[in-house]
Design a protein around this motif. Structure first.
Motif, short mmCIF file in Angstrom:
data_model
loop_
_atom_site.label_atom_id
_atom_site.label_comp_id
_atom_site.label_asym_id
_atom_site.label_seq_id
_atom_site.Cartn_x
_atom_site.Cartn_y
_atom_site.Cartn_z
N ALA A 17 6.28 -8.13 -15.18
CA ALA A 17 5.55 -7.36 -14.18
C ALA A 17 6.10 -5.94 -14.06
CB ALA A 17 5.61 -8.05 -12.81
N ALA A 18 5.20 -5.00 -13.81
CA ALA A 18 5.56 -3.60 -13.53
C ALA A 18 4.47 -3.00 -12.67
CB ALA A 18 5.74 -2.80 -14.81
N PHE A 19 4.86 -2.06 -11.80
CA PHE A 19 3.92 -1.46 -10.87
C PHE A 19 4.13 0.05 -10.81
CE2 PHE A 19 4.96 -5.73 -9.49
CZ PHE A 19 3.71 -6.32 -9.38
N GLU A 20 3.04 0.78 -10.84
CA GLU A 20 3.11 2.23 -10.66
C GLU A 20 3.59 2.54 -9.25
OE1 GLU A 20 -0.55 4.21 -11.57
OE2 GLU A 20 -1.03 2.80 -13.19
N GLY A 21 4.19 3.73 -9.10
CA GLY A 21 4.59 4.17 -7.77
C GLY A 21 6.09 4.34 -7.65
N TRP A 22 6.62 3.98 -6.51
CA TRP A 22 8.03 4.19 -6.18
C TRP A 22 8.96 3.54 -7.19
CZ3 TRP A 22 12.41 1.42 -4.65
CH2 TRP A 22 13.38 2.14 -3.92
N ARG A 79 -3.73 -6.29 -12.23
CA ARG A 79 -4.41 -7.15 -13.20
C ARG A 79 -3.43 -8.12 -13.86
NH1 ARG A 79 -6.82 -2.21 -13.03
NH2 ARG A 79 -9.08 -2.27 -12.76
N VAL A 80 -3.94 -9.28 -14.19
CA VAL A 80 -3.16 -10.33 -14.85
C VAL A 80 -3.74 -10.55 -16.24
CG1 VAL A 80 -2.37 -12.72 -14.76
CG2 VAL A 80 -2.66 -11.42 -12.63
N LEU A 81 -2.87 -10.51 -17.25
CA LEU A 81 -3.28 -10.72 -18.64
C LEU A 81 -2.35 -11.74 -19.27
CD1 LEU A 81 -2.98 -7.33 -18.07
CD2 LEU A 81 -4.60 -7.36 -19.96
N VAL A 82 -2.79 -12.34 -20.37
CA VAL A 82 -1.92 -13.26 -21.11
C VAL A 82 -1.92 -12.87 -22.58
CG1 VAL A 82 -2.19 -15.20 -19.55
CG2 VAL A 82 -3.80 -14.92 -21.42
N ALA A 83 -0.80 -13.14 -23.23
CA ALA A 83 -0.67 -12.79 -24.65
C ALA A 83 0.25 -13.78 -25.34
CB ALA A 83 -0.11 -11.38 -24.79
N VAL A 95 1.65 -8.82 -15.63
CA VAL A 95 1.13 -8.41 -14.33
C VAL A 95 1.33 -6.91 -14.21
CG1 VAL A 95 1.30 -8.67 -11.83
CG2 VAL A 95 1.65 -10.65 -13.31
N ARG A 96 0.25 -6.17 -14.18
CA ARG A 96 0.30 -4.70 -14.25
C ARG A 96 -0.57 -4.11 -13.16
NH1 ARG A 96 -0.53 0.25 -14.15
NH2 ARG A 96 -0.46 1.64 -15.97
N GLY A 97 0.02 -3.31 -12.28
CA GLY A 97 -0.78 -2.75 -11.21
C GLY A 97 -0.13 -1.54 -10.55
N ILE A 98 -0.53 -1.30 -9.33
CA ILE A 98 -0.02 -0.21 -8.51
C ILE A 98 0.68 -0.82 -7.31
CG2 ILE A 98 -0.63 1.88 -7.22
CD1 ILE A 98 -3.25 1.94 -8.85
N GLU A 99 1.82 -0.28 -6.93
CA GLU A 99 2.51 -0.78 -5.75
C GLU A 99 1.55 -0.75 -4.56
OE1 GLU A 99 6.89 -0.14 -4.18
OE2 GLU A 99 5.62 1.56 -3.63
N PRO A 100 1.35 -1.90 -3.89
CA PRO A 100 0.38 -1.93 -2.78
C PRO A 100 0.85 -1.12 -1.58
CG PRO A 100 1.57 -4.01 -2.95
CD PRO A 100 1.96 -3.20 -4.15
N ASN A 101 -0.11 -0.72 -0.77
CA ASN A 101 0.19 0.05 0.43
C ASN A 101 0.47 -0.84 1.64
OD1 ASN A 101 -2.38 1.81 -0.98
ND2 ASN A 101 -0.40 2.79 -0.75
N MET A 102 0.10 -2.10 1.57
CA MET A 102 0.25 -2.99 2.72
C MET A 102 0.28 -4.45 2.26
SD MET A 102 -3.49 -1.97 4.13
CE MET A 102 -4.89 -1.86 3.01
N ARG A 103 0.70 -5.33 3.18
CA ARG A 103 0.72 -6.78 2.97
C ARG A 103 1.52 -7.17 1.73
NH1 ARG A 103 -4.74 -5.63 4.17
NH2 ARG A 103 -5.27 -6.14 6.33
#
Length: 289
Positions: A17-22, A79-83, A95-103
């Motif tokens: 997993a990795a997330f854009e942002g902070w 997004r969730v992908l498999v390889a 698991v690749r996305g953007i750091e969420p703003n809430m919850r």
């Protein structure tokens, strides 16, 4: 709630997993996930609903035309992908996305539900931070593991950081609470060249993934991109005396600190990586950078 497209049978899967942002200085970690998804030809499984986690005034959707020329809105999402990496004994969940703003707790619980439903045996979390690291030396990567047995087996330490955290820190703690072994890798991006991209940091993270999963990641143009990035920063530093002197001071401090690292084990590991990439092994790539 994430709805997976089908329920694939995976073999000994590990979640990355990795997330854009902070958590993602110079986009180094998210670029590493993008690279893996590309070279491993990852297939999408689903995505976490964006309405639950994003403030659209902070992470705005984008509008544009798709391949057929139809205008569409693309919403921020995870997004969730498999390889199945070539010649690897296991599958990988990306698991690749953007750091969420809430919850954040709900967000991490959903990711753990995905890990559980797909049978993930371990989570590997990739991040990048700004640090006093000279661009002329190998990018340091800090590693830690929440599970004591895993940490001992891999020669890692338990997380020791104290202070503000991002979603990676929350997710690692959630993994620990649910007894899912988790390893985190954080690349230290030179703070004086923090703009994206930083291929040298991305390359450093990919090498840690290679070592952990005992496989070879096709690197393509990334090693040359990393060399070009370093040459470009060299040129900028030469034009600014203060920056040049500062880099020299970082180099001296780093070299003094790294002397004990030139161990037989470290040299052997680098040589093993070189052997895996020899053209006669079928990779068609050059030696280490």
């Amino acid at each position: 709630m994430l709805e997976l497209e089908g329920s694939p049978e995976l073999e000994d899967p590990v979640l990355l997993a990795a997330f854009e942002g902070w958590n993602d200085a110079a986009d180094a970690a998210s670029s590493a996930l993008d690279h893996l998804a590309k070279v491993w030809k990852a297939q999408p499984l689903g995505e976490l609903g964006s309405d639950d986690y994003y403030d659209y005034q902070v992470n705005r959707p984008s509008v544009g035309a798709d391949a057929q020329g139809v205008r569409r809105i693309t919403w921020p999402a995870t997004r969730v992908l498999v390889a199945r990496p070539p010649d690897a004994p296991r599958d990988v969940i990306l698991v690749r996305g953007i750091e969420p703003n809430m919850r954040w707790r709900q967000f991490c619980a959903e990711i753990l539900d995905v890990a559980d439903s797909l049978g993930a045996e371990m989570a590997v979390l990739l991040g990048a931070l700004l640090a006093d690291s000279p661009h002329t030396r190998p990018i340091p990567v800090t590693a830690s593991a929440t599970d004591p047995e895993l940490a001992s087996a891999l020669g890692l330490e338990a997380p020791t950081y104290e202070g503000p955290t991002g979603v990676l820190g929350v997710l690692q703690e959630a993994c620990h609470s649910e007894s899912l072994p988790a390893v985190s890798f954080w690349a230290a991006v030179p703070h004086y060249v923090a703009s994206s991209p930083c291929p040298k940091a991305t390359l450093a993270l990919l090498r840690k993934v290679e070592d952990l999963l005992d496989l070879t990641v096709p690197l393509g143009d990334l090693p040359e991109d990393a060399r070009a990035w370093e040459r470009g920063v060299d040129d900028l530093a030469r034009d600014d005396t203060e920056v040049s002197e500062y880099v020299q001071s970082l180099e001296q401090a780093r070299d003094a600190a790294d002397l004990p690292e030139a161990t037989g084990e470290a040299i052997a590991k680098e040589f093993e990586r070189y052997l895996r990439r020899r053209p006669d092994r079928g990779s068609g790539e050059q030696g280490p950078v």
